[in-house]
Design a protein around this motif. Structure first.
Motif, PDB file in Angstrom:
ATOM      1  N   LEU A   8       0.831  -1.204   0.000  1.00 26.35           N
ATOM      2  CA  LEU A   8       0.000   0.000   0.000  1.00 26.35           C
ATOM      3  C   LEU A   8       0.866   1.255   0.000  1.00 26.35           C
ATOM      4  O   LEU A   8       0.540   2.249  -0.659  1.00 26.35           O
ATOM      5  N   GLU A   9       2.012   1.216   0.701  1.00 22.46           N
ATOM      6  CA  GLU A   9       2.908   2.371   0.734  1.00 22.46           C
ATOM      7  C   GLU A   9       3.477   2.676  -0.650  1.00 22.46           C
ATOM      8  O   GLU A   9       3.594   3.849  -1.044  1.00 22.46           O
ATOM      9  N   GLU A  10       3.808   1.608  -1.408  1.00 15.19           N
ATOM     10  CA  GLU A  10       4.341   1.817  -2.760  1.00 15.19           C
ATOM     11  C   GLU A  10       3.276   2.415  -3.687  1.00 15.19           C
ATOM     12  O   GLU A  10       3.587   3.264  -4.537  1.00 15.19           O
ATOM     13  N   LYS A  11       2.039   1.992  -3.503  1.00 13.02           N
ATOM     14  CA  LYS A  11       0.964   2.561  -4.322  1.00 13.02           C
ATOM     15  C   LYS A  11       0.765   4.041  -4.018  1.00 13.02           C
ATOM     16  O   LYS A  11       0.553   4.856  -4.925  1.00 13.02           O
ATOM     17  N   ILE A  12       0.862   4.408  -2.732  1.00 11.76           N
ATOM     18  CA  ILE A  12       0.718   5.819  -2.347  1.00 11.76           C
ATOM     19  C   ILE A  12       1.880   6.643  -2.897  1.00 11.76           C
ATOM     20  O   ILE A  12       1.690   7.784  -3.348  1.00 11.76           O
ATOM     21  N   LYS A  13       3.080   6.067  -2.888  1.00 12.90           N
ATOM     22  CA  LYS A  13       4.231   6.777  -3.465  1.00 12.90           C
ATOM     23  C   LYS A  13       4.022   7.022  -4.956  1.00 12.90           C
ATOM     24  O   LYS A  13       4.394   8.073  -5.487  1.00 12.90           O
ATOM     25  N   PHE A  14       3.426   6.034  -5.632  1.00  4.43           N
ATOM     26  CA  PHE A  14       3.140   6.229  -7.055  1.00  4.43           C
ATOM     27  C   PHE A  14       2.126   7.356  -7.255  1.00  4.43           C
ATOM     28  O   PHE A  14       2.281   8.185  -8.158  1.00  4.43           O
ATOM     29  N   LEU A  15       1.091   7.391  -6.417  1.00  6.17           N
ATOM     30  CA  LEU A  15       0.096   8.462  -6.537  1.00  6.17           C
ATOM     31  C   LEU A  15       0.717   9.831  -6.276  1.00  6.17           C
ATOM     32  O   LEU A  15       0.362  10.818  -6.941  1.00  6.17           O
ATOM     33  N   ASP A  16       1.663   9.901  -5.333  1.00  9.10           N
ATOM     34  CA  ASP A  16       2.364  11.164  -5.086  1.00  9.10           C
ATOM     35  C   ASP A  16       3.195  11.564  -6.304  1.00  9.10           C
ATOM     36  O   ASP A  16       3.219  12.741  -6.696  1.00  9.10           O
ATOM     37  N   ALA A  17       3.852  10.545  -6.909  1.00  9.46           N
ATOM     38  CA  ALA A  17       4.645  10.826  -8.108  1.00  9.46           C
ATOM     39  C   ALA A  17       3.744  11.244  -9.269  1.00  9.46           C
ATOM     40  O   ALA A  17       4.120  12.098 -10.088  1.00  9.46           O
ATOM     41  N   LEU A  18       2.560  10.676  -9.340  1.00 13.78           N
ATOM     42  CA  LEU A  18       1.615  11.036 -10.409  1.00 13.78           C
ATOM     43  C   LEU A  18       1.194  12.494 -10.297  1.00 13.78           C
ATOM     44  O   LEU A  18       1.070  13.193 -11.317  1.00 13.78           O
ATOM     45  N   GLU A  19       1.003  12.962  -9.066  1.00 13.62           N
ATOM     46  CA  GLU A  19       0.637  14.369  -8.884  1.00 13.62           C
ATOM     47  C   GLU A  19       1.773  15.298  -9.309  1.00 13.62           C
ATOM     48  O   GLU A  19       1.532  16.395  -9.816  1.00 13.62           O
ATOM     49  N   LYS A  20       3.008  14.857  -9.124  1.00 14.22           N
ATOM     50  CA  LYS A  20       4.152  15.695  -9.498  1.00 14.22           C
ATOM     51  C   LYS A  20       4.438  15.617 -11.000  1.00 14.22           C
ATOM     52  O   LYS A  20       4.672  16.642 -11.655  1.00 14.22           O
ATOM     53  N   LYS A  21       4.407  14.393 -11.544  1.00 14.75           N
ATOM     54  CA  LYS A  21       4.780  14.204 -12.950  1.00 14.75           C
ATOM     55  C   LYS A  21       3.637  14.568 -13.903  1.00 14.75           C
ATOM     56  O   LYS A  21       3.885  15.023 -15.023  1.00 14.75           O
ATOM     57  N   SER A  26       5.005   8.622 -16.951  1.00 16.42           N
ATOM     58  CA  SER A  26       6.191   9.225 -16.335  1.00 16.42           C
ATOM     59  C   SER A  26       6.290   8.869 -14.857  1.00 16.42           C
ATOM     60  O   SER A  26       7.385   8.615 -14.338  1.00 16.42           O
ATOM     61  N   ALA A  27       5.146   8.819 -14.158  1.00 17.28           N
ATOM     62  CA  ALA A  27       5.169   8.441 -12.747  1.00 17.28           C
ATOM     63  C   ALA A  27       5.601   6.991 -12.581  1.00 17.28           C
ATOM     64  O   ALA A  27       6.357   6.652 -11.663  1.00 17.28           O
ATOM     65  N   ALA A  28       5.136   6.131 -13.490  1.00 18.60           N
ATOM     66  CA  ALA A  28       5.525   4.718 -13.425  1.00 18.60           C
ATOM     67  C   ALA A  28       7.020   4.554 -13.664  1.00 18.60           C
ATOM     68  O   ALA A  28       7.686   3.773 -12.983  1.00 18.60           O
ATOM     69  N   ASP A  47      -8.614   7.551  -4.575  1.00 11.59           N
ATOM     70  CA  ASP A  47      -9.309   7.972  -3.357  1.00 11.59           C
ATOM     71  C   ASP A  47      -9.429   6.823  -2.365  1.00 11.59           C
ATOM     72  O   ASP A  47      -9.229   7.005  -1.151  1.00 11.59           O
ATOM     73  N   GLU A  48      -9.749   5.625  -2.872  1.00 14.59           N
ATOM     74  CA  GLU A  48      -9.869   4.451  -1.995  1.00 14.59           C
ATOM     75  C   GLU A  48      -8.519   4.090  -1.381  1.00 14.59           C
ATOM     76  O   GLU A  48      -8.433   3.760  -0.195  1.00 14.59           O
ATOM     77  N   LEU A  49      -7.462   4.178  -2.195  1.00 15.52           N
ATOM     78  CA  LEU A  49      -6.126   3.829  -1.702  1.00 15.52           C
ATOM     79  C   LEU A  49      -5.657   4.806  -0.631  1.00 15.52           C
ATOM     80  O   LEU A  49      -5.099   4.407   0.398  1.00 15.52           O
ATOM     81  N   ARG A  50      -5.904   6.086  -0.843  1.00 20.67           N
ATOM     82  CA  ARG A  50      -5.480   7.089   0.140  1.00 20.67           C
ATOM     83  C   ARG A  50      -6.294   6.955   1.436  1.00 20.67           C
ATOM     84  O   ARG A  50      -5.755   7.137   2.534  1.00 20.67           O
ATOM     85  N   ALA A  51      -7.577   6.624   1.295  1.00 15.55           N
ATOM     86  CA  ALA A  51      -8.399   6.439   2.495  1.00 15.55           C
ATOM     87  C   ALA A  51      -7.920   5.232   3.300  1.00 15.55           C
ATOM     88  O   ALA A  51      -7.830   5.284   4.534  1.00 15.55           O
ATOM     89  N   ALA A  52      -7.600   4.152   2.590  1.00 15.82           N
ATOM     90  CA  ALA A  52      -7.098   2.951   3.276  1.00 15.82           C
ATOM     91  C   ALA A  52      -5.754   3.218   3.937  1.00 15.82           C
ATOM     92  O   ALA A  52      -5.486   2.752   5.055  1.00 15.82           O
ATOM     93  N   TYR A  53      -4.921   4.009   3.271  1.00  9.23           N
ATOM     94  CA  TYR A  53      -3.599   4.318   3.825  1.00  9.23           C
ATOM     95  C   TYR A  53      -3.728   5.181   5.080  1.00  9.23           C
ATOM     96  O   TYR A  53      -3.055   4.935   6.093  1.00  9.23           O
TER      97      TYR A  53
END
Length: 204
Positions: A8-21, A26-28, A47-53
């Motif tokens: 779950l932490e790796e998925k959240i890091k990807f979502l953070d990278a997606l917001e930046k890239k 590019s995020a992948a 949204d579901e992933l961030r809520a679970a995190y």
């Protein structure tokens, strides 16, 4: 194709990278992920992933540990299942009560003699290895009493099984005797018919 399992932490890091890239590709690439389909699925469920995190990060809330397939199950757990089944619980019910796979419980019960022998040998070895101080002597005595109690129950179960087999043999013997008695008159009728034919021929 990338078949790696991501936390779950790796998925959240990807979502953070997606917001930046700004783009999934590019995020992948920045995360070293080579499966764009997985990344698009995460983006759709962000949204579901961030809520679970955020829920998992709350203090005092334990994070659920998922037992991975193939992980070793302690011998003590197997013995508890076996003892419950010997006490009369069905194998299916035991798998539910102890939260174990049904096929695994069936396999343990098929090899219960080997598992029980291993368990009691380990218990005996641990008792012999441990130079128990006087304060812990009652624990050793309790372990011995539990082992003796199980052996007594096992002997009773074997005695019942032996009685059942004796009754079964007696039933089969009686059934065989009944079948022999029923087949007897049929043979006599055949012989009587043959003798009647012979007498008619003699009369002629």
């Amino acid at each position: 194709m990338d078949n790696k399992r991501y936390t779950l932490e790796e998925k959240i890091k990807f979502l953070d990278a997606l917001e930046k890239k700004g783009t999934v590709a590019s995020a992948a690439r920045s995360m070293g992920i080579h499966n764009d389909d997985v990344c698009y699925r995460w983006a759709r469920k962000k949204d579901e992933l961030r809520a679970a995190y955020s829920l998992s990060r709350k203090p005092g809330r334990p994070v659920k540990q998922v037992r991975r397939r193939g992980s070793k199950i302690p011998l003590q757990d197997k013995i508890q299942c076996i003892m419950a089944i010997d006490e009369g619980m069905s194998i299916r019910r035991a798998s539910v009560e102890f939260n174990k796979n049904l096929a695994s419980v069936q396999s343990w019960y098929r090899s219960k003699e080997e598992l029980l022998a291993l368990y009691y040998s380990q218990q005996k070895a641990s008792v012999e290895k441990d130079s128990s101080p006087p304060d812990n002597a009652w624990e050793v005595q309790m372990a011995k009493e539990q082992a003796d109690e199980h052996l007594v129950k096992r002997c009773k179960a074997l005695a019942k099984e032996n009685e059942y087999l004796k009754d079964r043999v007696m039933f089969l013997e009686k059934l065989n005797e009944i079948l022999r008695q029923r087949s007897g008159p049929v043979k006599k009728k055949k012989s009587s018919k043959q003798s009647a034919c012979a007498l008619s021929k003699e009369d002629e």
